[in-house]
Design a protein around this motif. Sequence first.
Motif, PDB file in Angstrom:
ATOM      1  N   LYS A  77       0.839  -1.210   0.000  1.00  0.00           N
ATOM      2  CA  LYS A  77       0.000   0.000   0.000  1.00  0.00           C
ATOM      3  C   LYS A  77       0.863   1.246   0.000  1.00  0.00           C
ATOM      4  CE  LYS A  77      -3.920   2.289   0.598  1.00  0.00           C
ATOM      5  NZ  LYS A  77      -3.434   3.634   0.922  1.00  0.00           N
ATOM      6  N   ILE A  78       1.951   1.247   0.753  1.00  0.00           N
ATOM      7  CA  ILE A  78       2.874   2.388   0.759  1.00  0.00           C
ATOM      8  C   ILE A  78       3.526   2.543  -0.608  1.00  0.00           C
ATOM      9  CG2 ILE A  78       5.027   3.251   1.738  1.00  0.00           C
ATOM     10  CD1 ILE A  78       2.670   3.608   3.579  1.00  0.00           C
ATOM     11  N   CYS A  79       3.874   1.440  -1.232  1.00  0.00           N
ATOM     12  CA  CYS A  79       4.466   1.511  -2.576  1.00  0.00           C
ATOM     13  C   CYS A  79       3.501   2.153  -3.558  1.00  0.00           C
ATOM     14  CB  CYS A  79       4.841   0.108  -3.050  1.00  0.00           C
ATOM     15  SG  CYS A  79       6.218  -0.652  -2.157  1.00  0.00           S
ATOM     16  N   ALA A  80       2.226   1.795  -3.480  1.00  0.00           N
ATOM     17  CA  ALA A  80       1.238   2.372  -4.384  1.00  0.00           C
ATOM     18  C   ALA A  80       1.013   3.853  -4.094  1.00  0.00           C
ATOM     19  CB  ALA A  80      -0.080   1.600  -4.281  1.00  0.00           C
ATOM     20  N   ASP A  81       1.010   4.222  -2.823  1.00  0.00           N
ATOM     21  CA  ASP A  81       0.768   5.622  -2.455  1.00  0.00           C
ATOM     22  C   ASP A  81       1.872   6.542  -2.965  1.00  0.00           C
ATOM     23  OD1 ASP A  81      -1.598   5.024  -1.207  1.00  0.00           O
ATOM     24  OD2 ASP A  81      -0.688   4.727   0.770  1.00  0.00           O
ATOM     25  N   TYR A  82       3.107   6.083  -2.922  1.00  0.00           N
ATOM     26  CA  TYR A  82       4.246   6.942  -3.280  1.00  0.00           C
ATOM     27  C   TYR A  82       4.852   6.588  -4.633  1.00  0.00           C
ATOM     28  CZ  TYR A  82       4.128   8.519   1.560  1.00  0.00           C
ATOM     29  OH  TYR A  82       3.748   9.061   2.763  1.00  0.00           O
ATOM     30  N   LEU A 120       9.984   0.638 -13.270  1.00  0.00           N
ATOM     31  CA  LEU A 120       8.819   0.888 -12.425  1.00  0.00           C
ATOM     32  C   LEU A 120       7.501   0.469 -13.055  1.00  0.00           C
ATOM     33  CD1 LEU A 120       9.774   4.340 -10.861  1.00  0.00           C
ATOM     34  CD2 LEU A 120       9.789   2.098  -9.767  1.00  0.00           C
ATOM     35  N   ILE A 121       7.365   0.582 -14.370  1.00  0.00           N
ATOM     36  CA  ILE A 121       6.092   0.217 -15.011  1.00  0.00           C
ATOM     37  C   ILE A 121       5.743  -1.250 -14.755  1.00  0.00           C
ATOM     38  CG2 ILE A 121       4.935  -0.070 -17.220  1.00  0.00           C
ATOM     39  CD1 ILE A 121       4.925   2.759 -16.137  1.00  0.00           C
ATOM     40  N   PRO A 122       6.676  -2.200 -14.844  1.00  0.00           N
ATOM     41  CA  PRO A 122       6.318  -3.587 -14.482  1.00  0.00           C
ATOM     42  C   PRO A 122       5.816  -3.709 -13.044  1.00  0.00           C
ATOM     43  CG  PRO A 122       8.372  -3.547 -15.714  1.00  0.00           C
ATOM     44  CD  PRO A 122       8.051  -2.127 -15.409  1.00  0.00           C
ATOM     45  N   CYS A 123       6.440  -2.988 -12.145  1.00  0.00           N
ATOM     46  CA  CYS A 123       5.964  -3.006 -10.754  1.00  0.00           C
ATOM     47  C   CYS A 123       4.570  -2.400 -10.648  1.00  0.00           C
ATOM     48  CB  CYS A 123       6.935  -2.248  -9.859  1.00  0.00           C
ATOM     49  SG  CYS A 123       8.617  -2.898  -9.837  1.00  0.00           S
ATOM     50  N   PHE A 124       4.318  -1.348 -11.413  1.00  0.00           N
ATOM     51  CA  PHE A 124       3.023  -0.683 -11.362  1.00  0.00           C
ATOM     52  C   PHE A 124       1.926  -1.597 -11.903  1.00  0.00           C
ATOM     53  CE2 PHE A 124      -0.061   2.553 -12.931  1.00  0.00           C
ATOM     54  CZ  PHE A 124      -0.346   3.133 -11.697  1.00  0.00           C
ATOM     55  N   ILE A 125       2.234  -2.310 -12.946  1.00  0.00           N
ATOM     56  CA  ILE A 125       1.259  -3.256 -13.498  1.00  0.00           C
ATOM     57  C   ILE A 125       0.937  -4.332 -12.465  1.00  0.00           C
ATOM     58  CG2 ILE A 125       0.911  -5.003 -15.282  1.00  0.00           C
ATOM     59  CD1 ILE A 125       2.599  -3.288 -17.153  1.00  0.00           C
ATOM     60  N   GLN A 126       1.941  -4.772 -11.730  1.00  0.00           N
ATOM     61  CA  GLN A 126       1.724  -5.775 -10.684  1.00  0.00           C
ATOM     62  C   GLN A 126       0.830  -5.232  -9.578  1.00  0.00           C
ATOM     63  OE1 GLN A 126       2.626  -8.917 -10.613  1.00  0.00           O
ATOM     64  NE2 GLN A 126       1.895  -9.316  -8.531  1.00  0.00           N
ATOM     65  N   LEU A 127       1.060  -3.975  -9.172  1.00  0.00           N
ATOM     66  CA  LEU A 127       0.251  -3.376  -8.106  1.00  0.00           C
ATOM     67  C   LEU A 127      -1.180  -3.133  -8.566  1.00  0.00           C
ATOM     68  CD1 LEU A 127       2.798  -0.795  -6.635  1.00  0.00           C
ATOM     69  CD2 LEU A 127       2.059  -2.945  -5.598  1.00  0.00           C
ATOM     70  N   CYS A 128      -1.375  -2.765  -9.827  1.00  0.00           N
ATOM     71  CA  CYS A 128      -2.732  -2.542 -10.339  1.00  0.00           C
ATOM     72  C   CYS A 128      -3.532  -3.835 -10.401  1.00  0.00           C
ATOM     73  CB  CYS A 128      -2.674  -1.910 -11.728  1.00  0.00           C
ATOM     74  SG  CYS A 128      -2.119  -0.184 -11.722  1.00  0.00           S
ATOM     75  N   SER A 129      -2.854  -4.967 -10.370  1.00  0.00           N
ATOM     76  CA  SER A 129      -3.535  -6.263 -10.390  1.00  0.00           C
ATOM     77  C   SER A 129      -3.551  -6.915  -9.017  1.00  0.00           C
ATOM     78  CB  SER A 129      -2.846  -7.198 -11.396  1.00  0.00           C
ATOM     79  OG  SER A 129      -2.778  -6.598 -12.677  1.00  0.00           O
ATOM     80  N   ASP A 130      -3.245  -6.169  -7.985  1.00  0.00           N
ATOM     81  CA  ASP A 130      -3.178  -6.718  -6.638  1.00  0.00           C
ATOM     82  C   ASP A 130      -4.548  -7.224  -6.208  1.00  0.00           C
ATOM     83  OD1 ASP A 130      -0.952  -6.466  -4.249  1.00  0.00           O
ATOM     84  OD2 ASP A 130      -3.014  -6.493  -3.469  1.00  0.00           O
ATOM     85  N   LYS A 152      -6.963   0.823  -5.657  1.00  0.00           N
ATOM     86  CA  LYS A 152      -7.489   2.188  -5.581  1.00  0.00           C
ATOM     87  C   LYS A 152      -6.359   3.197  -5.466  1.00  0.00           C
ATOM     88  CE  LYS A 152     -10.401   5.218  -2.794  1.00  0.00           C
ATOM     89  NZ  LYS A 152     -11.223   5.351  -1.567  1.00  0.00           N
ATOM     90  N   ALA A 153      -5.346   2.895  -4.665  1.00  0.00           N
ATOM     91  CA  ALA A 153      -4.192   3.788  -4.546  1.00  0.00           C
ATOM     92  C   ALA A 153      -3.477   3.938  -5.888  1.00  0.00           C
ATOM     93  CB  ALA A 153      -3.231   3.258  -3.479  1.00  0.00           C
ATOM     94  N   CYS A 154      -3.442   2.873  -6.668  1.00  0.00           N
ATOM     95  CA  CYS A 154      -2.823   2.963  -7.999  1.00  0.00           C
ATOM     96  C   CYS A 154      -3.622   3.897  -8.909  1.00  0.00           C
ATOM     97  CB  CYS A 154      -2.723   1.579  -8.616  1.00  0.00           C
ATOM     98  SG  CYS A 154      -1.553   0.482  -7.797  1.00  0.00           S
ATOM     99  N   VAL A 155      -4.944   3.831  -8.827  1.00  0.00           N
ATOM    100  CA  VAL A 155      -5.777   4.706  -9.654  1.00  0.00           C
ATOM    101  C   VAL A 155      -5.559   6.166  -9.258  1.00  0.00           C
ATOM    102  CG1 VAL A 155      -8.143   5.298 -10.260  1.00  0.00           C
ATOM    103  CG2 VAL A 155      -7.489   2.905 -10.023  1.00  0.00           C
ATOM    104  N   GLU A 156      -5.414   6.434  -7.977  1.00  0.00           N
ATOM    105  CA  GLU A 156      -5.237   7.807  -7.516  1.00  0.00           C
ATOM    106  C   GLU A 156      -3.951   8.436  -8.040  1.00  0.00           C
ATOM    107  OE1 GLU A 156      -5.478   7.308  -3.335  1.00  0.00           O
ATOM    108  OE2 GLU A 156      -7.679   7.380  -3.252  1.00  0.00           O
ATOM    109  N   CYS A 157      -2.915   7.644  -8.257  1.00  0.00           N
ATOM    110  CA  CYS A 157      -1.654   8.184  -8.764  1.00  0.00           C
ATOM    111  C   CYS A 157      -1.458   7.889 -10.246  1.00  0.00           C
ATOM    112  CB  CYS A 157      -0.473   7.624  -7.965  1.00  0.00           C
ATOM    113  SG  CYS A 157      -0.170   5.858  -8.189  1.00  0.00           S
ATOM    114  N   PHE A 158      -2.502   7.380 -10.917  1.00  0.00           N
ATOM    115  CA  PHE A 158      -2.376   6.943 -12.306  1.00  0.00           C
ATOM    116  C   PHE A 158      -2.002   8.109 -13.229  1.00  0.00           C
ATOM    117  CE2 PHE A 158      -3.143   4.650 -16.136  1.00  0.00           C
ATOM    118  CZ  PHE A 158      -3.152   3.316 -15.792  1.00  0.00           C
ATOM    119  N   VAL A 159      -2.600   9.249 -13.020  1.00  0.00           N
ATOM    120  CA  VAL A 159      -2.351  10.391 -13.902  1.00  0.00           C
ATOM    121  C   VAL A 159      -0.897  10.829 -13.805  1.00  0.00           C
ATOM    122  CG1 VAL A 159      -2.984  12.778 -14.390  1.00  0.00           C
ATOM    123  CG2 VAL A 159      -4.754  11.129 -13.759  1.00  0.00           C
TER     124      VAL A 159
END
Length: 871
Positions: A403-408, A425-435, A442-449
Amino acid sequence: MALQLAREQAITLLRTAEVLVYFFCEESAHVNEMTHVIVTDSRDSVGTICTPSLLDCNQDPKGSLDEQDLSITLPGPPPAGEGSPRATPMIHVDVPDARDSPGSASTLNFCDPVRQQEVSLDEQDQPVALPGPSPKDSDLLFLQKDMHENVEERDMIDDSAASDVFILAHEFISEDETLALREDLPENVDDLGTDADISVSDVFFLAPEFISENELWIPLGRLDKYAASKDIFQREMAARILLDTLSAVSTNESACISVLERISSLAEDPEPIVRAELMEQVPHIALFFQENWPSLSYAFSNFLLPIMTRYLTDENHEVWKISQESLLALLKQKLIDPFDFETQVFPVLLELTAPDRAEYIKARTLATMCKMSPMVGKDITECLILPRFCDMCYDWRKLHVRKICADYFSDICSVVGQQVTEEMLIPCFIQLCSDKVWRIRKACVECFVNVSCATSLEIRWSKLSALFINLISDLSWSVCQTAFKSLGPFISTFANPSCSGHHFKAEIKSSQDMLEDKNRIRDQEVSEEVRRAEVQDVVPQALLDQYLTMTDPYFIETIDTKIVQHCAYSFPGVAMTLGQKYWHCLKELYESLASDEDWEVRRTLAFSIHELALILGEQLTAADLVPIFNGFLKDIDQVRLGVLLHLHDFLESLPTDKRREYLYRLQEFLVTDNNINWRIRNELSQQLILLLELYSPRDVYDYLRPIAMNLCTDKVSSVRWVSYKLVSKMLKKLHMETPETFGVSLINELVEDFCKCTKWSGRQSFVYICDIIIENDCLPMDSFAIHLMPQLLTLVNDSVPNVRMALAKTLTQTLLEKECFLASTRYQDAVELTVMILQLDQDHNVKYFASKHPASTKIAEDAMSVPSLTY
């Protein structure tokens, strides 16, 4: 003189009283449990008998043991050879206090400082009864016997016994005498020379309770007193006064270093509250050394930073939490050297995020590492922080860590740059978006932009768009709601400045061609399917389709009731991304939003319609936005205010013929749903000042002049004052016209409606308008002297003092300050005569402003502050 006398009295008292010097050692920890007896050391003369006498701290009179003299022979050899000086003039005898139990006896013992052992007098126990009430612990205070004598004879003091000297004032020493002794001591201690082991910083003045706080002790002594206390709160106070102590000794380098040494000692305190307070002071102390002693570059690295790194692993939760906050504060102030960060700080952080650490410690430490990334820079973040951060993104066992990783996540992306973001980072982000945990998605969506802004357009098309479509269709209601809220801003990240609304003004010809093509298609009544054949290629079509369905009642009921407001808020960004070419894709959606039942949705569009007009250009604005704009003009006040705030910007984007149509509708803003809503009229006055440049002098005179004259009589002073500026600028525009017919007509109207008004407020308004005209040079001075000056001077005989006072201010503070008026001889005599008459006025305020030239009081400021202006 009084201070000198007090010093002499204190010295005399200390010389005559029976006192002792006790060199502090560990054996004296319970000294307050004893009553002290003074026994003269007579072992130099064998066979001499000495008489012990009692110094009772609870009573002023001195009593003897058992109220009689006891002949006591001190056993053992003399403390020094024959003829040699004695080590100490007194022997310290401890007498246990037995007075609490009447009839009980005590054993009289003494401690020989030479042998460093405790023996009884005459090698046997002597029962001793102490008369009088039991003394209090606080009454058993040490005094110094003849301090100056001992200091001057420093050669007689045994070096092995030289240690910290405690000097405690007895209760019968007055406040002035104690202060005198304290002031006299440093001079004597300085006389010790360089070979002495006693220094000023080693001396404590433990004053009685009656000494006030303003009479400060030696800073280091006070610090040591608090630090050595058994009371937790006093030790906490020691940490709290560290910065004050440094400020007091800031000019002495050795004293500052001494404070650092005391900090190291205080850092070992077992109480968490003391350690937490100390850690809160570390950033301030580090900043102090940077500003005052930059030469002591090792002060932070050698003293403060080791304490911080140790506290980062403190067992107490509050201590290591404050330590991490202090670490961020130091990094923000750039007080930690990159080398120290790499060698001392980061290894500790790495240890705290090890796999075997508790989850809350890893999460908290990871958040700190992410926060410090912008402070330490790209290189350190990429080399040190990024590898551990990526590992944490895949830690499937620790929910809070992911959750901290997604927030920051977006913060790390903004620091490392586009290339590293796309590669690592994009591979990590894809992994978090599929958590599997919806909070992380939700945290991933908030920082998506923000993540999208850190990548290239290709990555947005190929990876992020599909990822966002999955999130907007998520099984979690909260994730879907957040995704729809971020959909418009995410589409805006696909904008290309080379073909977006940033360059529409430079492409007017192409926009006209597209408009002609669009009209031709519309005239031929091409079906919707044919129009849709021209599919846009600016953003992924799946994203645009989702955006166009945000007004669907199904999503309003099931996802979010505020989803339409989110759509309206992001509409200008989406329109800018698609541009004029694909405006037809958004036109129906915009019309739907403009007619929405929720007035907040319409209000959002009203506040941004001028931006949309800038994007679409004159032709599309006139064809598609003007009808919607006209609807907003008839809406409720909240919607009309949004239109009015940017009225000039919207009308400026219209063709000239369309722009003139609104001259007939400007008076509609004078009518509001609630007469108390004066802000609409106030904003209308400000917008009319800007609209003067868009219309011809005749249009100004025919349409804007009546509105301005109406606003000058408004019941609210703020509206009237802006209207005075409007009339003055309007007069300037009309006067520049040739011939000056409109300007002269406006002047005559001002004279008739205001100068000759039956209400005093109207005549006062005429003075204020003349003041602004003079101040802003709206009329040449000659024209002003011909058309307005005679009418202005006639108000000198006005019956209302407020009118005469306004006239006095205008003449003295504005007119007589103008060089162009002083250079002209016309009306100077009349003005000076008028000022003289005002100086003799019966009203003292009028007389004051006619006689003085207060520089801090300008008529514009006074006009807004006079209570009588609002009626």
